[in-house]
Motif scaffolding. Structure first.
Motif, PDB file in Angstrom:
ATOM      1  N   ASP A  72       6.279 -94.805  28.290  1.00 53.61           N
ATOM      2  CA  ASP A  72       5.626 -93.520  28.562  1.00 53.61           C
ATOM      3  C   ASP A  72       6.490 -92.669  29.478  1.00 53.61           C
ATOM      4  O   ASP A  72       6.766 -93.068  30.616  1.00 53.61           O
ATOM      5  CB  ASP A  72       4.271 -93.730  29.249  1.00 53.61           C
ATOM      6  N   LYS A  73       6.898 -91.521  28.989  1.00 49.49           N
ATOM      7  CA  LYS A  73       7.642 -90.556  29.812  1.00 49.49           C
ATOM      8  C   LYS A  73       6.651 -89.473  30.206  1.00 49.49           C
ATOM      9  O   LYS A  73       6.165 -88.739  29.364  1.00 49.49           O
ATOM     10  CB  LYS A  73       8.817 -89.985  29.025  1.00 49.49           C
ATOM     11  N   ARG A  74       6.349 -89.381  31.489  1.00 50.03           N
ATOM     12  CA  ARG A  74       5.317 -88.471  31.958  1.00 50.03           C
ATOM     13  C   ARG A  74       5.930 -87.213  32.568  1.00 50.03           C
ATOM     14  O   ARG A  74       6.778 -87.297  33.471  1.00 50.03           O
ATOM     15  CB  ARG A  74       4.416 -89.163  32.970  1.00 50.03           C
ATOM     16  N   LEU A  75       5.493 -86.055  32.072  1.00 53.24           N
ATOM     17  CA  LEU A  75       5.918 -84.780  32.626  1.00 53.24           C
ATOM     18  C   LEU A  75       5.483 -84.703  34.084  1.00 53.24           C
ATOM     19  O   LEU A  75       4.346 -85.058  34.425  1.00 53.24           O
ATOM     20  CB  LEU A  75       5.284 -83.634  31.833  1.00 53.24           C
ATOM     21  N   ALA A  76       6.385 -84.216  34.947  1.00 54.28           N
ATOM     22  CA  ALA A  76       6.105 -84.035  36.375  1.00 54.28           C
ATOM     23  C   ALA A  76       6.642 -82.662  36.778  1.00 54.28           C
ATOM     24  O   ALA A  76       7.846 -82.423  36.706  1.00 54.28           O
ATOM     25  CB  ALA A  76       6.758 -85.139  37.191  1.00 54.28           C
ATOM     26  N   VAL A  77       5.740 -81.767  37.162  1.00 57.75           N
ATOM     27  CA  VAL A  77       6.119 -80.398  37.517  1.00 57.75           C
ATOM     28  C   VAL A  77       6.070 -80.258  39.037  1.00 57.75           C
ATOM     29  O   VAL A  77       5.029 -80.515  39.649  1.00 57.75           O
ATOM     30  CB  VAL A  77       5.165 -79.374  36.849  1.00 57.75           C
ATOM     31  N   PRO A  78       7.201 -79.879  39.655  1.00 58.21           N
ATOM     32  CA  PRO A  78       7.207 -79.804  41.119  1.00 58.21           C
ATOM     33  C   PRO A  78       6.258 -78.730  41.652  1.00 58.21           C
ATOM     34  O   PRO A  78       6.075 -77.681  41.044  1.00 58.21           O
ATOM     35  CB  PRO A  78       8.662 -79.461  41.456  1.00 58.21           C
ATOM     36  N   LEU A 143      -0.028 -99.067  41.728  1.00 61.03           N
ATOM     37  CA  LEU A 143       1.316 -98.894  41.170  1.00 61.03           C
ATOM     38  C   LEU A 143       2.306 -99.761  41.927  1.00 61.03           C
ATOM     39  O   LEU A 143       2.395 -99.676  43.154  1.00 61.03           O
ATOM     40  CB  LEU A 143       1.751 -97.426  41.257  1.00 61.03           C
ATOM     41  N   ARG A 144       3.036-100.565  41.168  1.00 58.10           N
ATOM     42  CA  ARG A 144       4.050-101.436  41.766  1.00 58.10           C
ATOM     43  C   ARG A 144       5.261-101.448  40.851  1.00 58.10           C
ATOM     44  O   ARG A 144       5.128-101.375  39.633  1.00 58.10           O
ATOM     45  CB  ARG A 144       3.515-102.857  41.920  1.00 58.10           C
ATOM     46  N   GLY A 145       6.414-101.583  41.458  1.00 55.65           N
ATOM     47  CA  GLY A 145       7.633-101.717  40.679  1.00 55.65           C
ATOM     48  C   GLY A 145       8.486-100.467  40.699  1.00 55.65           C
ATOM     49  O   GLY A 145       8.207 -99.494  41.391  1.00 55.65           O
ATOM     50  N   GLU A 146       9.547-100.540  39.907  1.00 53.33           N
ATOM     51  CA  GLU A 146      10.556 -99.492  39.896  1.00 53.33           C
ATOM     52  C   GLU A 146      10.135 -98.319  39.012  1.00 53.33           C
ATOM     53  O   GLU A 146       9.626 -98.504  37.911  1.00 53.33           O
ATOM     54  CB  GLU A 146      11.879-100.066  39.398  1.00 53.33           C
ATOM     55  N   TYR A 147      10.380 -97.117  39.531  1.00 56.74           N
ATOM     56  CA  TYR A 147      10.133 -95.866  38.813  1.00 56.74           C
ATOM     57  C   TYR A 147      11.339 -94.958  39.012  1.00 56.74           C
ATOM     58  O   TYR A 147      12.153 -95.164  39.916  1.00 56.74           O
ATOM     59  CB  TYR A 147       8.880 -95.156  39.350  1.00 56.74           C
ATOM     60  N   ALA A 148      11.440 -93.943  38.161  1.00 54.18           N
ATOM     61  CA  ALA A 148      12.492 -92.936  38.311  1.00 54.18           C
ATOM     62  C   ALA A 148      11.911 -91.554  38.056  1.00 54.18           C
ATOM     63  O   ALA A 148      11.030 -91.383  37.207  1.00 54.18           O
ATOM     64  CB  ALA A 148      13.633 -93.199  37.337  1.00 54.18           C
ATOM     65  N   LEU A 149      12.410 -90.602  38.804  1.00 52.54           N
ATOM     66  CA  LEU A 149      12.137 -89.182  38.571  1.00 52.54           C
ATOM     67  C   LEU A 149      13.447 -88.546  38.145  1.00 52.54           C
ATOM     68  O   LEU A 149      14.465 -88.691  38.833  1.00 52.54           O
ATOM     69  CB  LEU A 149      11.643 -88.504  39.845  1.00 52.54           C
ATOM     70  N   THR A 150      13.430 -87.857  37.003  1.00 49.38           N
ATOM     71  CA  THR A 150      14.637 -87.223  36.475  1.00 49.38           C
ATOM     72  C   THR A 150      14.327 -85.783  36.092  1.00 49.38           C
ATOM     73  O   THR A 150      13.422 -85.525  35.298  1.00 49.38           O
ATOM     74  CB  THR A 150      15.155 -87.981  35.231  1.00 49.38           C
ATOM     75  N   ARG A 151      15.107 -84.859  36.653  1.00 53.44           N
ATOM     76  CA  ARG A 151      14.931 -83.441  36.331  1.00 53.44           C
ATOM     77  C   ARG A 151      15.594 -83.163  34.983  1.00 53.44           C
ATOM     78  O   ARG A 151      16.734 -83.558  34.753  1.00 53.44           O
ATOM     79  CB  ARG A 151      15.555 -82.572  37.423  1.00 53.44           C
ATOM     80  N   PHE A 152      14.865 -82.495  34.087  1.00 53.01           N
ATOM     81  CA  PHE A 152      15.465 -82.152  32.795  1.00 53.01           C
ATOM     82  C   PHE A 152      15.473 -80.651  32.533  1.00 53.01           C
ATOM     83  O   PHE A 152      16.049 -80.193  31.552  1.00 53.01           O
ATOM     84  CB  PHE A 152      14.786 -82.900  31.641  1.00 53.01           C
ATOM     85  N   TRP A 160      10.408 -82.299  35.467  1.00 51.03           N
ATOM     86  CA  TRP A 160      10.947 -83.640  35.659  1.00 51.03           C
ATOM     87  C   TRP A 160      10.200 -84.602  34.748  1.00 51.03           C
ATOM     88  O   TRP A 160       9.136 -84.285  34.224  1.00 51.03           O
ATOM     89  CB  TRP A 160      10.735 -84.085  37.102  1.00 51.03           C
ATOM     90  N   LEU A 161      10.756 -85.810  34.604  1.00 54.14           N
ATOM     91  CA  LEU A 161      10.064 -86.913  33.948  1.00 54.14           C
ATOM     92  C   LEU A 161       9.865 -88.026  34.964  1.00 54.14           C
ATOM     93  O   LEU A 161      10.779 -88.346  35.739  1.00 54.14           O
ATOM     94  CB  LEU A 161      10.868 -87.451  32.764  1.00 54.14           C
ATOM     95  N   LEU A 162       8.687 -88.617  34.973  1.00 59.62           N
ATOM     96  CA  LEU A 162       8.375 -89.784  35.791  1.00 59.62           C
ATOM     97  C   LEU A 162       8.234 -90.956  34.833  1.00 59.62           C
ATOM     98  O   LEU A 162       7.399 -90.926  33.926  1.00 59.62           O
ATOM     99  CB  LEU A 162       7.078 -89.564  36.565  1.00 59.62           C
ATOM    100  N   VAL A 163       9.086 -91.982  35.019  1.00 61.77           N
ATOM    101  CA  VAL A 163       9.133 -93.107  34.076  1.00 61.77           C
ATOM    102  C   VAL A 163       9.174 -94.421  34.844  1.00 61.77           C
ATOM    103  O   VAL A 163       9.883 -94.551  35.847  1.00 61.77           O
ATOM    104  CB  VAL A 163      10.376 -92.998  33.158  1.00 61.77           C
ATOM    105  N   LYS A 164       8.437 -95.396  34.359  1.00 62.14           N
ATOM    106  CA  LYS A 164       8.448 -96.758  34.914  1.00 62.14           C
ATOM    107  C   LYS A 164       9.733 -97.449  34.496  1.00 62.14           C
ATOM    108  O   LYS A 164      10.174 -97.310  33.351  1.00 62.14           O
ATOM    109  CB  LYS A 164       7.237 -97.526  34.361  1.00 62.14           C
ATOM    110  N   GLY A 165      10.353 -98.208  35.394  1.00 62.47           N
ATOM    111  CA  GLY A 165      11.568 -98.943  35.072  1.00 62.47           C
ATOM    112  C   GLY A 165      11.294-100.058  34.078  1.00 62.47           C
ATOM    113  O   GLY A 165      10.270-100.734  34.146  1.00 62.47           O
ATOM    114  N   SER A 166      12.208-100.260  33.151  1.00 62.15           N
ATOM    115  CA  SER A 166      12.002-101.265  32.106  1.00 62.15           C
ATOM    116  C   SER A 166      12.313-102.679  32.584  1.00 62.15           C
ATOM    117  O   SER A 166      11.922-103.644  31.943  1.00 62.15           O
ATOM    118  CB  SER A 166      12.844-100.928  30.879  1.00 62.15           C
ATOM    119  N   ALA A 167      12.986-102.828  33.711  1.00 65.08           N
ATOM    120  CA  ALA A 167      13.325-104.161  34.204  1.00 65.08           C
ATOM    121  C   ALA A 167      12.108-104.904  34.740  1.00 65.08           C
ATOM    122  O   ALA A 167      12.077-106.128  34.758  1.00 65.08           O
ATOM    123  CB  ALA A 167      14.385-104.067  35.297  1.00 65.08           C
ATOM    124  N   ASP A 168      11.112-104.154  35.166  1.00 68.34           N
ATOM    125  CA  ASP A 168       9.890-104.764  35.697  1.00 68.34           C
ATOM    126  C   ASP A 168       9.004-105.246  34.564  1.00 68.34           C
ATOM    127  O   ASP A 168       9.077-104.761  33.445  1.00 68.34           O
ATOM    128  CB  ASP A 168       9.105-103.750  36.532  1.00 68.34           C
TER     129      ASP A 168
END
Length: 197
Positions: A72-78, A143-152, A160-168
Motif C-alpha cells: 500500500d502506497k499512501r498519499l501524504a500531503v504536507p 504502528l511498528r516497524g520501518e516506514y519511508a516518506l518519499t516526495r514525488f 509524498w508517499l508513506l510506505v511500510k518497509g518490506s523487510a519487516d
C-alpha cells in the motif's frame, strides 16, 4: 529558525480564543523523537501523520491512513508544522475554524531515524526530509516497524508517499475503519469525543 518562526502558519490559521488546540508554548524535547497519528473528521475524514523534527511536529494529511502492508502506497500531503504539544491533542475544533471537526489520537510513540547516504553514513533526519526521502522505524502502540516518506511532487501541489518497509513482517491488512477506531489516550471513538464537546 526558531519554533516560533516554524509555527507562524499554524498560529495564523487559528483563533485560540475559539479553539482548544495547543498554542505551542515549548514542550520539553525528549531523548527520542516522537510521532503521533490522529484521526481528523473535518471537511473530509483523514489521518494526520506527525513526526517530531527538532522542536516541532512535521505534519502530513494521509487520506487513507498509514498501512501495515508494504504493497500500500499512501498519499501524504504536507500541512503546516504543529507544536509538540499537539501529540496529546484530542477534542473538537469548532465549526468555522481552520480544520473544524473532531480529532482523536489513533496512535503515538517514538521513532528512530534510519536515513543514510549512499556510503551508509547516517543523515540528519531534517536534512533527509529536505531532500525528499526519509526512512524511520516507528515504535507505536499500533504502528511498528520501518516506514519511508518519499516526495514525488514539489511546488504548490507538493505530495509524498508513506510506505511500510518490506523487510519487516507485514500485517497484511489496511487501516481499520476510522469511524470505529478508538483513541489510544481515552479509548473513545470520534463520535464519543464529538458527543462530549
Amino acid at each position: 529558525m526558531t519554533a516560533r518562526e516554524r509555527l507562524r502558519d499554524y498560529h495564523a490559521k487559528r483563533d485560540f480564543g475559539r479553539t482548544g488546540e495547543p498554542r505551542g508554548r515549548g514542550a520539553a524535547v525528549g531523548d527520542e523523537p516522537r510521532f503521533v497519528v490522529q484521526i481528523h473528521d473535518a471537511s473530509t475524514l483523514h489521518f494526520d501523520f506527525r513526526l517530531q523534527v527538532g522542536d516541532v511536529l512535521k505534519s502530513w494529511s494521509v487520506p487513507k491512513g498509514p498501512s501495515g502492508d508494504p504493497r500500500d502506497k499512501r498519499l501524504a500531503v504536507p500541512t503546516e508544522d504543529h507544536p509538540l504539544e499537539y501529540e496529546e491533542y484530542e477534542g473538537v475544533i469548532p465549526a468555522g475554524e481552520y480544520g473544524g471537526g473532531t480529532v482523536i489520537v489513533w496512535d503515538h510513540g517514538t521513532f528512530e531515524p534510519l536515513s543514510h547516504d549512499r556510503k551508509g553514513r547516517p543523515v540528519d533526519f531534517a536534512e533527509s526530509l529536505d531532500h525528499g526521502h526519509a526512512t524511520f522505524r516507528l515504535h507505536g502502540e499500533k504502528l511498528r516497524g520501518e516506514y519511508a516518506l518519499t516526495r514525488f511532487r514539489t511546488g504548490k501541489d507538493e505530495s509524498w508517499l508513506l510506505v511500510k518497509g518490506s523487510a519487516d513482517h507485514a500485517r497484511r491488512q489496511g487501516t481499520p475503519d476510522p469511524r470505529r477506531a478508538r483513541s489510544v489516550h481515552s479509548g473513545r471513538t470520534l463520535a464519543q469525543v464529538a458527543g462530549n464537546s
